[in-house]
Enzyme design. Structure first.
Site, PDB file in Angstrom:
ATOM      1  N   ARG A  59       0.761  -1.090   0.010  1.00  0.00           N
ATOM      2  CA  ARG A  59       0.023  -0.030   0.146  1.00  0.00           C
ATOM      3  C   ARG A  59       0.583   1.390  -0.159  1.00  0.00           C
ATOM      4  O   ARG A  59       2.060   1.250   0.652  1.00  0.00           O
ATOM      5  CB  ARG A  59      -0.996  -0.017   1.385  1.00  0.00           C
ATOM      6  CG  ARG A  59      -2.203  -0.650   1.085  1.00  0.00           C
ATOM      7  CD  ARG A  59      -3.064  -0.422   2.426  1.00  0.00           C
ATOM      8  NE  ARG A  59      -2.296  -0.829   3.601  1.00  0.00           N
ATOM      9  CZ  ARG A  59      -1.697  -0.188   4.330  1.00  0.00           C
ATOM     10  NH1 ARG A  59      -1.870   1.097   4.291  1.00  0.00           N
ATOM     11  NH2 ARG A  59      -1.116  -0.869   5.373  1.00  0.00           N
ATOM     12  N   LYS A 201      -8.580  -2.734   0.709  1.00  0.00           N
ATOM     13  CA  LYS A 201      -8.605  -1.824   1.733  1.00  0.00           C
ATOM     14  C   LYS A 201      -9.628  -0.706   1.518  1.00  0.00           C
ATOM     15  O   LYS A 201      -9.844   0.034   2.379  1.00  0.00           O
ATOM     16  CB  LYS A 201      -7.207  -1.502   1.928  1.00  0.00           C
ATOM     17  CG  LYS A 201      -6.106  -2.610   2.644  1.00  0.00           C
ATOM     18  CD  LYS A 201      -6.740  -3.113   4.006  1.00  0.00           C
ATOM     19  CE  LYS A 201      -5.802  -4.163   4.552  1.00  0.00           C
ATOM     20  NZ  LYS A 201      -6.186  -4.632   5.989  1.00  0.00           N
ATOM     21  N   HIS A 221     -10.619  -4.308  12.312  1.00  0.00           N
ATOM     22  CA  HIS A 221      -9.421  -4.874  11.570  1.00  0.00           C
ATOM     23  C   HIS A 221      -8.949  -5.996  12.408  1.00  0.00           C
ATOM     24  O   HIS A 221      -8.132  -5.808  13.132  1.00  0.00           O
ATOM     25  CB  HIS A 221      -8.192  -3.910  11.259  1.00  0.00           C
ATOM     26  CG  HIS A 221      -7.297  -4.316  10.306  1.00  0.00           C
ATOM     27  ND1 HIS A 221      -5.948  -3.902  10.758  1.00  0.00           N
ATOM     28  CD2 HIS A 221      -7.485  -4.822   9.276  1.00  0.00           C
ATOM     29  CE1 HIS A 221      -5.198  -4.417   9.522  1.00  0.00           C
ATOM     30  NE2 HIS A 221      -6.247  -5.021   8.919  1.00  0.00           N
ATOM     31  N   SER A 240      -1.379  -4.777   9.615  1.00  0.00           N
ATOM     32  CA  SER A 240      -0.916  -5.415   8.845  1.00  0.00           C
ATOM     33  C   SER A 240       0.509  -6.503   8.947  1.00  0.00           C
ATOM     34  O   SER A 240       1.550  -5.794   9.665  1.00  0.00           O
ATOM     35  CB  SER A 240      -0.589  -4.813   7.520  1.00  0.00           C
ATOM     36  OG  SER A 240      -1.770  -3.876   7.302  1.00  0.00           O
ATOM     37  N   LYS A 244      -2.786 -11.902  11.779  1.00  0.00           N
ATOM     38  CA  LYS A 244      -4.336 -12.193  11.774  1.00  0.00           C
ATOM     39  C   LYS A 244      -4.761 -13.288  10.880  1.00  0.00           C
ATOM     40  O   LYS A 244      -5.441 -14.340  11.428  1.00  0.00           O
ATOM     41  CB  LYS A 244      -5.116 -10.976  11.329  1.00  0.00           C
ATOM     42  CG  LYS A 244      -4.797  -9.720  12.061  1.00  0.00           C
ATOM     43  CD  LYS A 244      -5.615  -8.354  11.678  1.00  0.00           C
ATOM     44  CE  LYS A 244      -5.547  -8.059  10.195  1.00  0.00           C
ATOM     45  NZ  LYS A 244      -3.872  -7.769   9.848  1.00  0.00           N
ATOM     46  N   THR A 245      -4.078 -13.315   9.702  1.00  0.00           N
ATOM     47  CA  THR A 245      -4.384 -14.549   8.808  1.00  0.00           C
ATOM     48  C   THR A 245      -3.895 -15.700   9.516  1.00  0.00           C
ATOM     49  O   THR A 245      -4.571 -16.733   9.462  1.00  0.00           O
ATOM     50  CB  THR A 245      -3.792 -14.114   7.613  1.00  0.00           C
ATOM     51  OG1 THR A 245      -4.403 -12.817   7.193  1.00  0.00           O
ATOM     52  CG2 THR A 245      -4.273 -15.423   6.486  1.00  0.00           C
ATOM     53  N   ASP A 259      -9.449 -11.053   8.041  1.00  0.00           N
ATOM     54  CA  ASP A 259      -8.926  -9.446   8.295  1.00  0.00           C
ATOM     55  C   ASP A 259      -9.920  -8.345   8.460  1.00  0.00           C
ATOM     56  O   ASP A 259      -9.669  -7.475   9.230  1.00  0.00           O
ATOM     57  CB  ASP A 259      -8.435  -8.967   6.759  1.00  0.00           C
ATOM     58  CG  ASP A 259      -7.389  -7.820   6.832  1.00  0.00           C
ATOM     59  OD1 ASP A 259      -7.982  -7.063   6.113  1.00  0.00           O
ATOM     60  OD2 ASP A 259      -6.668  -7.868   7.433  1.00  0.00           O
ATOM     61  N   ARG A 324       2.282 -11.903  -1.820  1.00  0.00           N
ATOM     62  CA  ARG A 324       0.576 -11.870  -1.322  1.00  0.00           C
ATOM     63  C   ARG A 324      -0.057 -13.140  -1.820  1.00  0.00           C
ATOM     64  O   ARG A 324       0.518 -13.296  -2.930  1.00  0.00           O
ATOM     65  CB  ARG A 324       0.130 -10.598  -1.117  1.00  0.00           C
ATOM     66  CG  ARG A 324       0.373  -9.473  -0.175  1.00  0.00           C
ATOM     67  CD  ARG A 324      -0.462  -9.970   1.015  1.00  0.00           C
ATOM     68  NE  ARG A 324      -0.173  -8.893   2.080  1.00  0.00           N
ATOM     69  CZ  ARG A 324      -0.547  -8.673   3.381  1.00  0.00           C
ATOM     70  NH1 ARG A 324      -1.685  -9.270   3.401  1.00  0.00           N
ATOM     71  NH2 ARG A 324       0.091  -7.718   4.289  1.00  0.00           N
TER      72      ARG A 324
HETATM   73  N1  LIG Z   1       5.026 -15.787  16.160  1.00  0.00           N
HETATM   74  C1  LIG Z   1       4.294 -15.500  15.018  1.00  0.00           C
HETATM   75  N2  LIG Z   1       3.117 -15.227  14.960  1.00  0.00           N
HETATM   76  C2  LIG Z   1       2.336 -14.824  13.852  1.00  0.00           C
HETATM   77  N3  LIG Z   1       2.886 -14.782  12.604  1.00  0.00           N
HETATM   78  C3  LIG Z   1       4.219 -14.941  12.521  1.00  0.00           C
HETATM   79  C4  LIG Z   1       4.759 -15.351  13.652  1.00  0.00           C
HETATM   80  N4  LIG Z   1       6.346 -15.607  13.033  1.00  0.00           N
HETATM   81  C5  LIG Z   1       6.109 -15.568  11.883  1.00  0.00           C
HETATM   82  N5  LIG Z   1       4.919 -15.141  11.478  1.00  0.00           N
HETATM   83  C6  LIG Z   1       4.818 -14.661  10.011  1.00  0.00           C
HETATM   84  O1  LIG Z   1       4.134 -13.294  10.107  1.00  0.00           O
HETATM   85  C7  LIG Z   1       3.294 -13.266   8.874  1.00  0.00           C
HETATM   86  C8  LIG Z   1       1.758 -12.882   9.450  1.00  0.00           C
HETATM   87  O2  LIG Z   1       1.183 -12.376   8.361  1.00  0.00           O
HETATM   88  P1  LIG Z   1      -0.410 -12.474   8.309  1.00  0.00           P
HETATM   89  O3  LIG Z   1      -0.930 -13.485   9.042  1.00  0.00           O
HETATM   90  O4  LIG Z   1      -0.919 -12.455   6.882  1.00  0.00           O
HETATM   91  O5  LIG Z   1      -0.510 -11.050   8.888  1.00  0.00           O
HETATM   92  P2  LIG Z   1      -2.092  -9.871   8.830  1.00  0.00           P
HETATM   93  O6  LIG Z   1      -3.094 -11.259   8.579  1.00  0.00           O
HETATM   94  O7  LIG Z   1      -2.129  -9.667  10.324  1.00  0.00           O
HETATM   95  O8  LIG Z   1      -1.729  -9.140   8.184  1.00  0.00           O
HETATM   96  C9  LIG Z   1       3.107 -14.567   8.216  1.00  0.00           C
HETATM   97  O9  LIG Z   1       4.011 -14.644   7.154  1.00  0.00           O
HETATM   98  C10 LIG Z   1       3.493 -15.408   9.293  1.00  0.00           C
HETATM   99  O10 LIG Z   1       4.011 -16.970   8.945  1.00  0.00           O
HETATM  100  C1  LIG Z   2      -3.262  -6.215   3.229  1.00  0.00           C
HETATM  101  C2  LIG Z   2      -2.596  -5.543   4.061  1.00  0.00           C
HETATM  102  O1  LIG Z   2      -2.808  -5.843   5.480  1.00  0.00           O
HETATM  103  P1  LIG Z   2      -3.490  -7.227   5.940  1.00  0.00           P
HETATM  104  O2  LIG Z   2      -2.754  -8.403   5.950  1.00  0.00           O
HETATM  105  O3  LIG Z   2      -3.824  -6.547   7.438  1.00  0.00           O
HETATM  106  O4  LIG Z   2      -4.593  -7.431   5.276  1.00  0.00           O
HETATM  107  C3  LIG Z   2      -2.261  -3.970   3.681  1.00  0.00           C
HETATM  108  O5  LIG Z   2      -2.289  -3.483   4.981  1.00  0.00           O
HETATM  109  O6  LIG Z   2      -2.170  -3.774   2.745  1.00  0.00           O
HETATM  110 MN   LIG Z   3      -3.695 -10.289   6.528  1.00  0.00          MN
END
Ligand SMILES: Nc1ncnc2c1ncn2[C@@H]1O[C@H](COP(=O)(O)OP(=O)(O)O)[C@@H](O)[C@H]1O
Ligand SMILES: C=C(OP(=O)(O)O)C(=O)O
Ligand SMILES: [Mn+2]
Length: 533
Positions: A59, A201, A221, A240, A244-245, A259, A324
């Site tokens: 972003r 977003k 969020h 981000s 979360k995911t 998300d 992504r």
């Molecule tokens: N302890 C941890 N807890 C959560 N994610 C972790 C950790 N260590 C590494 N990661 C990595 O961090 C990233 C978290 O991304 P994601 O779950 O997509 O975040 P969000 O959904 O909040 O944007 C993933 O690539 C995950 O494998």
């Molecule tokens: C995709 C984004 O974050 P998130 O992983 O929280 O969706 C973003 O901030 O562009």
């Molecule tokens: Mn995410």
């Protein structure tokens, strides 16, 4: 709504595309076919479509603006997140994009934001790229056949034209890229950037305005998962890249969403989206099997590198650390396809602490929950925003400030109402560093976070002995079966207690400074629930 009235909506926005060049509601297979024929991307060995997004691999907040119109002027929290731009400048970009889209094949996606139809909004997204139409087809809630037949006028229209380069000299613009949100015209323009996260977003930002203002629903969020038996839900707030995911993809629970969710008080929660947008950096089947296997035909990958056998190399982040993948929720085997669940019994705030001084998990009182919700301490992780090359400690209100158009207190007060009942347990989880800070230590092993979170969800964590951390003013469980005791109490992970203390006091001071600057008006009980340097 027939496709002729799609033509009418487009014409209302200045898009006069030739007959036969407007492709409406194509199914994923058709969109993949079009994208390949137009050489927008490649097919990976796992069947996913892989595109490169050029200069914009994350972003670009500096290119995002909210159109300052009289009917929203007093509602928007103007500042360096919601930066105003005039209607006049907006129209120059809109008309340029509309003319640009008029000259080419365009892909129109009519979807919904909001799995709970009582709070859903219809988004009609017009794309220059078939691959972006695939992305938003998977990320929005897909209408049923009946809903599509009766679609009617959209509530919001989004025009996306990554190939259109704005005239950066237009008053208020920052560059050739622009994301313009016009609440009055109920239109969003995404121009000059190929990062599909901007489209997703933008939908979220619009819902973060409409849901509180029109429905008294709290937009969050966060990701959400549900106990398959009790239908108890948990929500994981986080900026981000904080987890979360990752942490909501749990084979023992049903995934509601990864998300963006709404919380209708007294009713329940619902996924705003119909798909997930996961980070691929370092993705392995062993560590994250659900996400790994979700990358298949119908998924769209951004900036993932393929080897000579078209196999993804998720460790290769040569284009960006923000690789992504977007996919529909049904790609996760134990997902709750209805996208709705009961009101959360557990709320988790995910802080990616680059200092390595916050405990892996701690329990928050209602006052401390409010304090941390408005503070939103975490680190911006590399890649998600242009220019972020390594974790940057940040305070992002509501753990999602870049997407929140209203005053943070609107959302904070709504959360406060919802957890005041006392039936909700709130925890702060550090998915960042332990054993020393970023650059010295390493990120807490994901498995430890999962074990801690599972213990919080099933309630067994409450059986642990808790100690009170006077600096961060947190209640810390001293043990959790499966996690070394030393990891549970952060100072035990540091080789020097003095160094730990100094770093902890530094962060506590940052909390206080941020709070004083932004939330000094909040009641003493909330202020006193925060860290003390
Ligand atoms: N302890 C941890 N807890 C959560 N994610 C972790 C950790 N260590 C590494 N990661 C990595 O961090 C990233 C978290 O991304 P994601 O779950 O997509 O975040 P969000 O959904 O909040 O944007 C993933 O690539 C995950 O494998
Ligand atoms: C995709 C984004 O974050 P998130 O992983 O929280 O969706 C973003 O901030 O562009
Ligand atoms: Mn995410």
């Amino acid at each position: 709504m027939s496709t002729t009235s799609v033509t009418q909506v487009l014409a209302d926005h200045g898009v006069h595309a030739a007959e036969g060049s407007i492709h409406v509601d194509m199914v994923p297979a058709e969109l993949v076919e079009c994208a390949l024929a137009r050489k927008e991307g490649k097919l990976a060995s796992n069947g996913s479509l892989v595109v490169e997004t050029g200069k914009y691999t994350g972003r670009s907040p500096k290119d995002r603006f909210v159109v300052d119109t009289p009917d929203v002027h007093d509602k928007i929290a103007w500042g360096n997140v919601n930066v105003p731009i005039s209607q006049e400048s907006y129209e120059k970009v809109r008309d340029g994009v509309a003319a640009y889209l008029s000259e080419r094949d365009i892909y129109v996606v009519r979807g919904l934001a909001g799995a709970d139809r009582g709070h859903a909004r219809k988004f009609m997204v017009t794309c220059e790229r078939a691959s972006q139409a695939l992305f938003i087809t998977q990320l929005l809630v897909r209408p049923t056949d009946e809903e599509r037949a009766a679609y009617g006028e959209p509530d919001f229209t989004i025009l996306t034209a990554p190939g259109y380069k704005c005239d950066a000299s237009i008053e208020g613009l920052n560059s050739e890229a622009a994301v313009l949100v016009n609440f009055s015209e109920r239109t969003v323009i995404v121009a000059g950037t190929e990062y599909s996260g901007e489209i997703k977003k933008s939908v979220f930002s619009v819902m973060n305005y409409l849901l509180p203002v029109e429905d008294k629903v709290l937009p969050m969020h966060c990701s959400a998962s549900m106990d398959p038996k009790t239908h108890d839900t948990a929500v994981f707030f986080g900026l981000s890249g904080t987890g979360k995911t990752t942490l909501s993809a749990d084979p023992k629970r049903l995934l509601i969403g990864d998300d963006e969710h709404g919380w209708a008080m007294g009713e329940g929660i619902f996924n705003i989206e119909g798909g997930c947008y996961a980070k691929c950096d370092g993705l392995t089947e062993e560590r994250e099997p659900e996400i790994f296997r979700a990358v298949k035909f119908g998924a769209l990958c951004e900036n993932v590198i393929l080897d000579d056998k078209r196999q993804p190399d998720y460790d290769d982040v040569s284009l960006t650390q923000n690789t992504r993948v977007g996919y529909p929720v049904e790609h996760i085997p134990n997902s709750c396809l209805e996208g709705v669940g009961g009101e959360p019994s557990v709320v988790i705030f995910l802080a990616c602490d680059a200092f390595g001084v916050l405990p892996p998990i701690s329990r928050l009182s209602a006052d401390a929950a409010m304090y941390h919700f408005v503070s939103g301490f975490t680190s911006k992780v590399a890649g998600t925003e242009l220019g972020i090359k390594e974790p940057v400690p940040t305070f992002s209100a509501l753990f999602g400030e870049p997407f929140m158009p209203l005053d943070p207190m609107v959302y904070a007060d709504m959360l406060g109402e919802r957890i005041a009942e006392g039936k909700t347990r709130v925890y702060l989880v550090n998915t960042g560093w332990v054993e020393g800070s970023y650059g010295v230590g390493h990120r807490i092993p994901l498995v430890y976070n999962r074990i801690n979170v599972n213990a919080a969800l099933d309630g067994s964590l409450e059986n642990a002995e808790f100690i009170h951390d006077d600096v961060f003013n947190l209640d810390i469980p001293t043990s959790c079966p499966g996690v070394p005791d030393d990891v549970m109490v952060p100072w035990k992970c540091w080789s020097s207690k003095d160094e730990y203390d100094a770093t902890a006091k530094k962060l506590a001071g940052m909390f206080q400074e941020n709070f004083e600057k932004k939330y000094a008006h909040l009641p003493e009980n909330v202020k006193n629930a925060g860290p003390r340097a």
